[in-house]
Design a protein around this motif. Sequence first.
Motif, PDB file in Angstrom:
ATOM      1  N   GLU A   1      11.442  40.477   5.203  1.00 39.61           N
ATOM      2  CA  GLU A   1      12.248  39.643   6.100  1.00 39.61           C
ATOM      3  C   GLU A   1      13.597  40.294   6.386  1.00 39.61           C
ATOM      4  O   GLU A   1      14.043  40.333   7.537  1.00 39.61           O
ATOM      5  N   THR A   2      14.240  40.827   5.372  1.00 41.66           N
ATOM      6  CA  THR A   2      15.528  41.487   5.559  1.00 41.66           C
ATOM      7  C   THR A   2      15.393  42.655   6.528  1.00 41.66           C
ATOM      8  O   THR A   2      16.206  42.819   7.439  1.00 41.66           O
ATOM      9  N   CYS A   3      14.374  43.454   6.333  1.00 46.53           N
ATOM     10  CA  CYS A   3      14.146  44.618   7.187  1.00 46.53           C
ATOM     11  C   CYS A   3      13.818  44.189   8.624  1.00 46.53           C
ATOM     12  O   CYS A   3      14.316  44.772   9.587  1.00 46.53           O
ATOM     13  N   ALA A   4      12.993  43.163   8.767  1.00 49.77           N
ATOM     14  CA  ALA A   4      12.617  42.667  10.102  1.00 49.77           C
ATOM     15  C   ALA A   4      13.833  42.107  10.829  1.00 49.77           C
ATOM     16  O   ALA A   4      14.044  42.379  12.013  1.00 49.77           O
ATOM     17  N   ARG A   5      14.652  41.327  10.139  1.00 49.83           N
ATOM     18  CA  ARG A   5      15.856  40.758  10.756  1.00 49.83           C
ATOM     19  C   ARG A   5      16.839  41.868  11.143  1.00 49.83           C
ATOM     20  O   ARG A   5      17.502  41.792  12.183  1.00 49.83           O
ATOM     21  N   ALA A   6      16.920  42.907  10.334  1.00 51.96           N
ATOM     22  CA  ALA A   6      17.791  44.037  10.663  1.00 51.96           C
ATOM     23  C   ALA A   6      17.322  44.718  11.950  1.00 51.96           C
ATOM     24  O   ALA A   6      18.139  45.078  12.808  1.00 51.96           O
ATOM     25  N   ALA A   7      16.021  44.885  12.104  1.00 51.08           N
ATOM     26  CA  ALA A   7      15.480  45.500  13.324  1.00 51.08           C
ATOM     27  C   ALA A   7      15.807  44.635  14.537  1.00 51.08           C
ATOM     28  O   ALA A   7      16.233  45.150  15.580  1.00 51.08           O
ATOM     29  N   LEU A   8      15.634  43.329  14.414  1.00 51.24           N
ATOM     30  CA  LEU A   8      15.938  42.430  15.528  1.00 51.24           C
ATOM     31  C   LEU A   8      17.428  42.452  15.859  1.00 51.24           C
ATOM     32  O   LEU A   8      17.804  42.403  17.032  1.00 51.24           O
ATOM     33  N   SER A   9      18.262  42.559  14.842  1.00 48.82           N
ATOM     34  CA  SER A   9      19.714  42.546  15.070  1.00 48.82           C
ATOM     35  C   SER A   9      20.200  43.803  15.776  1.00 48.82           C
ATOM     36  O   SER A   9      21.281  43.803  16.379  1.00 48.82           O
ATOM     37  N   ARG A  10      19.429  44.890  15.706  1.00 50.31           N
ATOM     38  CA  ARG A  10      19.810  46.146  16.361  1.00 50.31           C
ATOM     39  C   ARG A  10      19.308  46.235  17.796  1.00 50.31           C
ATOM     40  O   ARG A  10      19.598  47.212  18.493  1.00 50.31           O
ATOM     41  N   MET A  11      18.591  45.219  18.240  1.00 53.74           N
ATOM     42  CA  MET A  11      18.113  45.229  19.626  1.00 53.74           C
ATOM     43  C   MET A  11      19.299  45.026  20.568  1.00 53.74           C
ATOM     44  O   MET A  11      20.288  44.405  20.190  1.00 53.74           O
ATOM     45  N   PRO A  12      19.199  45.525  21.797  1.00 54.98           N
ATOM     46  CA  PRO A  12      20.271  45.273  22.772  1.00 54.98           C
ATOM     47  C   PRO A  12      20.514  43.762  22.921  1.00 54.98           C
ATOM     48  O   PRO A  12      19.590  42.956  22.800  1.00 54.98           O
ATOM     49  N   GLU A  13      21.760  43.409  23.179  1.00 57.44           N
ATOM     50  CA  GLU A  13      22.167  42.005  23.205  1.00 57.44           C
ATOM     51  C   GLU A  13      21.313  41.143  24.125  1.00 57.44           C
ATOM     52  O   GLU A  13      20.955  40.021  23.770  1.00 57.44           O
ATOM     53  N   GLU A  14      20.969  41.645  25.300  1.00 55.85           N
ATOM     54  CA  GLU A  14      20.188  40.827  26.240  1.00 55.85           C
ATOM     55  C   GLU A  14      18.815  40.448  25.673  1.00 55.85           C
ATOM     56  O   GLU A  14      18.272  39.397  25.992  1.00 55.85           O
ATOM     57  N   PHE A  15      18.263  41.286  24.807  1.00 58.83           N
ATOM     58  CA  PHE A  15      16.991  40.965  24.162  1.00 58.83           C
ATOM     59  C   PHE A  15      17.202  40.016  22.986  1.00 58.83           C
ATOM     60  O   PHE A  15      16.445  39.071  22.797  1.00 58.83           O
ATOM     61  N   ARG A  16      18.235  40.295  22.198  1.00 58.61           N
ATOM     62  CA  ARG A  16      18.526  39.423  21.049  1.00 58.61           C
ATOM     63  C   ARG A  16      18.727  37.978  21.498  1.00 58.61           C
ATOM     64  O   ARG A  16      18.227  37.054  20.877  1.00 58.61           O
ATOM     65  N   GLU A  17      19.482  37.795  22.572  1.00 60.61           N
ATOM     66  CA  GLU A  17      19.755  36.441  23.065  1.00 60.61           C
ATOM     67  C   GLU A  17      18.467  35.705  23.408  1.00 60.61           C
ATOM     68  O   GLU A  17      18.335  34.520  23.142  1.00 60.61           O
ATOM     69  N   GLN A  18      17.523  36.418  24.008  1.00 61.93           N
ATOM     70  CA  GLN A  18      16.280  35.781  24.430  1.00 61.93           C
ATOM     71  C   GLN A  18      15.308  35.568  23.279  1.00 61.93           C
ATOM     72  O   GLN A  18      14.305  34.881  23.434  1.00 61.93           O
ATOM     73  N   LEU A  19      15.607  36.148  22.139  1.00 60.96           N
ATOM     74  CA  LEU A  19      14.783  35.938  20.950  1.00 60.96           C
ATOM     75  C   LEU A  19      15.362  34.878  20.020  1.00 60.96           C
ATOM     76  O   LEU A  19      14.756  34.558  19.004  1.00 60.96           O
ATOM     77  N   GLU A  20      16.530  34.326  20.374  1.00 61.87           N
ATOM     78  CA  GLU A  20      17.128  33.281  19.544  1.00 61.87           C
ATOM     79  C   GLU A  20      16.142  32.130  19.412  1.00 61.87           C
ATOM     80  O   GLU A  20      15.495  31.740  20.379  1.00 61.87           O
ATOM     81  N   GLY A  21      16.025  31.610  18.223  1.00 54.80           N
ATOM     82  CA  GLY A  21      15.094  30.513  17.980  1.00 54.80           C
ATOM     83  C   GLY A  21      13.700  30.979  17.589  1.00 54.80           C
ATOM     84  O   GLY A  21      12.857  30.171  17.218  1.00 54.80           O
ATOM     85  N   THR A  22      13.448  32.289  17.685  1.00 56.41           N
ATOM     86  CA  THR A  22      12.148  32.818  17.277  1.00 56.41           C
ATOM     87  C   THR A  22      12.033  32.714  15.762  1.00 56.41           C
ATOM     88  O   THR A  22      12.951  33.065  15.036  1.00 56.41           O
ATOM     89  N   VAL A  23      10.912  32.210  15.303  1.00 59.60           N
ATOM     90  CA  VAL A  23      10.659  32.065  13.876  1.00 59.60           C
ATOM     91  C   VAL A  23      10.057  33.362  13.352  1.00 59.60           C
ATOM     92  O   VAL A  23       9.156  33.923  13.976  1.00 59.60           O
ATOM     93  N   LEU A  24      10.566  33.835  12.240  1.00 53.21           N
ATOM     94  CA  LEU A  24      10.036  35.037  11.602  1.00 53.21           C
ATOM     95  C   LEU A  24       9.346  34.611  10.316  1.00 53.21           C
ATOM     96  O   LEU A  24       9.957  33.951   9.478  1.00 53.21           O
ATOM     97  N   ARG A  25       8.065  34.963  10.189  1.00 49.46           N
ATOM     98  CA  ARG A  25       7.292  34.603   8.993  1.00 49.46           C
ATOM     99  C   ARG A  25       6.746  35.853   8.324  1.00 49.46           C
ATOM    100  O   ARG A  25       6.289  36.770   8.995  1.00 49.46           O
ATOM    101  N   ILE A  26       6.776  35.820   7.006  1.00 47.21           N
ATOM    102  CA  ILE A  26       6.162  36.884   6.220  1.00 47.21           C
ATOM    103  C   ILE A  26       5.030  36.227   5.439  1.00 47.21           C
ATOM    104  O   ILE A  26       5.258  35.307   4.660  1.00 47.21           O
TER     105      ILE A  26
END
Length: 133
Positions: free
Chosen positions: A14-39
């Motif tokens: 989860e930590t690694c996955a969230r780090a990858a998402l956080s490094r995405m360009p802002e316009e993509f990160r914004e559109q992924l807000e609310g996405t549930v991440l499950r391991i």
Amino acid sequence: MQEPVEEPPPAAFETCARAALSRMPEEFREQLEGTVLRIEEFARPEQLASVDIENRWELTGLYEGVPLTEQSVWDHAPMPPIISLFRQPLMREMRETGVGFEELVRHVVIHEAGHHFGFSDDDMHALEDMVRD
């Protein structure tokens, strides 16, 4: 003789996955807000069936949701999209391919996030290139 690979705990995925998402360009990160991440350890039978896969070892990640390209203002409020990572198949792929943990998790997360945007495989590879360290 090959050294055994220490298996990262679910929290590390989860930590690694969230780090990858956080490094995405802002316009993509914004559109992924609310996405549930499950391991999860493995995909459930209905998840495997949804992508026509029978062997639970073959699915490393899954996007469940309505891609942005298919959403309409007339739709009812959809459930939040879900990106699932399947720990045991990922560990197996890591052992078999020698790909590093962070690189493999990043690849699968970006690929699944790409489905949210309706991206082609080429688009997903370009997005992954943007996220590399």
